[in-house]
Design a protein around this motif. Sequence first.
Motif, PDB file in Angstrom:
ATOM      1  N   PHE A  60       0.833  -1.204   0.000  1.00 21.68           N
ATOM      2  CA  PHE A  60       0.000   0.000   0.000  1.00 21.68           C
ATOM      3  C   PHE A  60       0.869   1.256   0.000  1.00 21.68           C
ATOM      4  CE2 PHE A  60      -1.711  -3.593   2.310  1.00 21.68           C
ATOM      5  CZ  PHE A  60      -2.739  -3.944   1.457  1.00 21.68           C
ATOM      6  N   SER A  61       1.978   1.202   0.749  1.00 16.50           N
ATOM      7  CA  SER A  61       2.951   2.297   0.662  1.00 16.50           C
ATOM      8  C   SER A  61       3.520   2.359  -0.745  1.00 16.50           C
ATOM      9  CB  SER A  61       4.114   2.094   1.649  1.00 16.50           C
ATOM     10  OG  SER A  61       3.803   2.589   2.928  1.00 16.50           O
ATOM     11  N   GLY A  62       3.795   1.189  -1.300  1.00 13.16           N
ATOM     12  CA  GLY A  62       4.334   1.134  -2.658  1.00 13.16           C
ATOM     13  C   GLY A  62       3.460   1.910  -3.631  1.00 13.16           C
ATOM     14  N   VAL A  63       2.168   1.639  -3.589  1.00 14.25           N
ATOM     15  CA  VAL A  63       1.226   2.310  -4.496  1.00 14.25           C
ATOM     16  C   VAL A  63       1.059   3.780  -4.123  1.00 14.25           C
ATOM     17  CG1 VAL A  63      -1.168   2.359  -5.312  1.00 14.25           C
ATOM     18  CG2 VAL A  63      -0.019   0.163  -4.957  1.00 14.25           C
ATOM     19  N   ALA A  64       0.828   4.050  -2.846  1.00 16.48           N
ATOM     20  CA  ALA A  64       0.518   5.426  -2.434  1.00 16.48           C
ATOM     21  C   ALA A  64       1.678   6.384  -2.720  1.00 16.48           C
ATOM     22  CB  ALA A  64       0.147   5.457  -0.951  1.00 16.48           C
ATOM     23  N   PHE A  65       2.909   5.921  -2.533  1.00 14.61           N
ATOM     24  CA  PHE A  65       4.063   6.811  -2.754  1.00 14.61           C
ATOM     25  C   PHE A  65       4.328   7.029  -4.240  1.00 14.61           C
ATOM     26  CE2 PHE A  65       6.141   8.135   1.194  1.00 14.61           C
ATOM     27  CZ  PHE A  65       5.352   7.465   2.119  1.00 14.61           C
ATOM     28  N   THR A  66       4.365   5.951  -5.033  1.00 10.18           N
ATOM     29  CA  THR A  66       4.644   6.158  -6.461  1.00 10.18           C
ATOM     30  C   THR A  66       3.513   6.933  -7.127  1.00 10.18           C
ATOM     31  OG1 THR A  66       5.985   4.153  -6.596  1.00 10.18           O
ATOM     32  CG2 THR A  66       5.168   5.045  -8.673  1.00 10.18           C
ATOM     33  N   ALA A  67       2.267   6.639  -6.751  1.00  6.21           N
ATOM     34  CA  ALA A  67       1.131   7.320  -7.382  1.00  6.21           C
ATOM     35  C   ALA A  67       1.088   8.805  -7.010  1.00  6.21           C
ATOM     36  CB  ALA A  67      -0.180   6.632  -7.015  1.00  6.21           C
ATOM     37  N   ALA A  68       1.876   9.211  -6.016  1.00  2.00           N
ATOM     38  CA  ALA A  68       1.960  10.639  -5.669  1.00  2.00           C
ATOM     39  C   ALA A  68       2.886  11.381  -6.640  1.00  2.00           C
ATOM     40  CB  ALA A  68       2.452  10.798  -4.229  1.00  2.00           C
ATOM     41  N   LYS A  69       3.573  10.617  -7.495  1.00  2.86           N
ATOM     42  CA  LYS A  69       4.457  11.240  -8.490  1.00  2.86           C
ATOM     43  C   LYS A  69       3.660  11.590  -9.743  1.00  2.86           C
ATOM     44  CE  LYS A  69       8.599   8.797  -6.950  1.00  2.86           C
ATOM     45  NZ  LYS A  69       9.674   7.833  -7.296  1.00  2.86           N
ATOM     46  N   GLN A  70       4.141  12.568 -10.474  1.00  6.80           N
ATOM     47  CA  GLN A  70       3.514  13.015 -11.716  1.00  6.80           C
ATOM     48  C   GLN A  70       3.439  11.870 -12.724  1.00  6.80           C
ATOM     49  OE1 GLN A  70       2.566  16.331 -11.578  1.00  6.80           O
ATOM     50  NE2 GLN A  70       1.299  15.717 -13.329  1.00  6.80           N
ATOM     51  N   GLY A  71       2.247  11.639 -13.280  1.00  6.67           N
ATOM     52  CA  GLY A  71       2.113  10.679 -14.379  1.00  6.67           C
ATOM     53  C   GLY A  71       1.897   9.230 -13.966  1.00  6.67           C
ATOM     54  N   GLY A  96      -0.683   6.444 -12.190  1.00  2.00           N
ATOM     55  CA  GLY A  96      -2.027   6.151 -11.689  1.00  2.00           C
ATOM     56  C   GLY A  96      -1.990   4.990 -10.716  1.00  2.00           C
ATOM     57  N   LEU A  97      -3.030   4.905  -9.870  1.00  2.09           N
ATOM     58  CA  LEU A  97      -3.101   3.828  -8.878  1.00  2.09           C
ATOM     59  C   LEU A  97      -3.073   2.463  -9.556  1.00  2.09           C
ATOM     60  CD1 LEU A  97      -5.949   5.250  -6.597  1.00  2.09           C
ATOM     61  CD2 LEU A  97      -3.513   5.135  -6.037  1.00  2.09           C
ATOM     62  N   ASP A  98      -3.750   2.379 -10.705  1.00  3.13           N
ATOM     63  CA  ASP A  98      -3.900   1.089 -11.348  1.00  3.13           C
ATOM     64  C   ASP A  98      -2.571   0.509 -11.828  1.00  3.13           C
ATOM     65  OD1 ASP A  98      -6.123  -0.619 -11.733  1.00  3.13           O
ATOM     66  OD2 ASP A  98      -5.575  -0.577 -13.876  1.00  3.13           O
ATOM     67  N   TRP A  99      -1.768   1.349 -12.469  1.00  2.00           N
ATOM     68  CA  TRP A  99      -0.453   0.882 -12.922  1.00  2.00           C
ATOM     69  C   TRP A  99       0.386   0.483 -11.705  1.00  2.00           C
ATOM     70  CZ3 TRP A  99       4.706   1.693 -12.154  1.00  2.00           C
ATOM     71  CH2 TRP A  99       5.573   1.074 -13.058  1.00  2.00           C
ATOM     72  N   CYS A 100       0.319   1.301 -10.685  1.00  5.74           N
ATOM     73  CA  CYS A 100       1.164   1.079  -9.505  1.00  5.74           C
ATOM     74  C   CYS A 100       0.840  -0.218  -8.777  1.00  5.74           C
ATOM     75  CB  CYS A 100       1.036   2.254  -8.533  1.00  5.74           C
ATOM     76  SG  CYS A 100       1.728   3.777  -9.194  1.00  5.74           S
TER      77      CYS A 100
END
Length: 212
Positions: free
Chosen positions: A103-114, A116-120
């Motif tokens: 969940f950290s993995g998704v939440a942190f990367t998805a906070a970057k420009q470009g 989305g949650l789905d890719w992450c």
Amino acid sequence: RKKSTMGRGSLIVFEGCDRAGKSTQCVKLVEALENSGTPAKLWRFPDRGTAIGGIISQYLEKKCELEDHAVHLLFSANRWEAVPKMKEHLLQGTTLIVDRYAFSGVAFTAAKQGFGLDWCRQPDIGLPKPDLILYLTLTPEEAAKRGGFGGERYENTPFQEKVAKNFEHLKENNWRVIDAGKDMESLHEEIQEITRAVIKDSKDKDIEKLWI
Ligand code: TMP
Ligand code: MG
């Protein structure tokens, strides 16, 4: 070693913003469980002790730059490389108390420009699914009172606010939102109560797969 006849251990994950006291509560919980005869082990992601974790650590310490997709996949690989050992512990009846997970993995990367949650989410699909996610929340005011950030990458307020928004999208029914603004001991008591119920309840259940 053989499978435990006492039932499997539980996979309990702590998530939440910086300075919510996750690491402190993880340590206290493992201690309390062990003292009452419930086998438990502290785990954390990223695990900076592996070869992959070493690269991640360098990246977080800003000692190297990595392409954003690439580092996302390294964080995920750092979880996958731990899976055989995690499963072994769980099947032997040891409860794992995990400081951050996919969940950290998704939440942190998805906070970057470009991103989305789905890719992450994709690379972490199929990981062992936690029996419980304890999501520790803190108001920005309370967070500010707890003092400054460290010097690692991502440790700044605007980024952390985006991360917190992303966590909101990841909540499912195995999440419990915990007000981390309480004093350390009350928080510990609340967390113990929830955790002990889940450990009892998941003993005879199969380990499910995340996001499948
Ligand atoms: P830590 O402070 O708990 O050691 O975590 C290190 C940082 O790495 C923290 O800012 C959260 C971030 N992180 C990711 O970006 N992706 C991940 O998959 C994980 C587990 C942590
Ligand atoms: Mg940190």
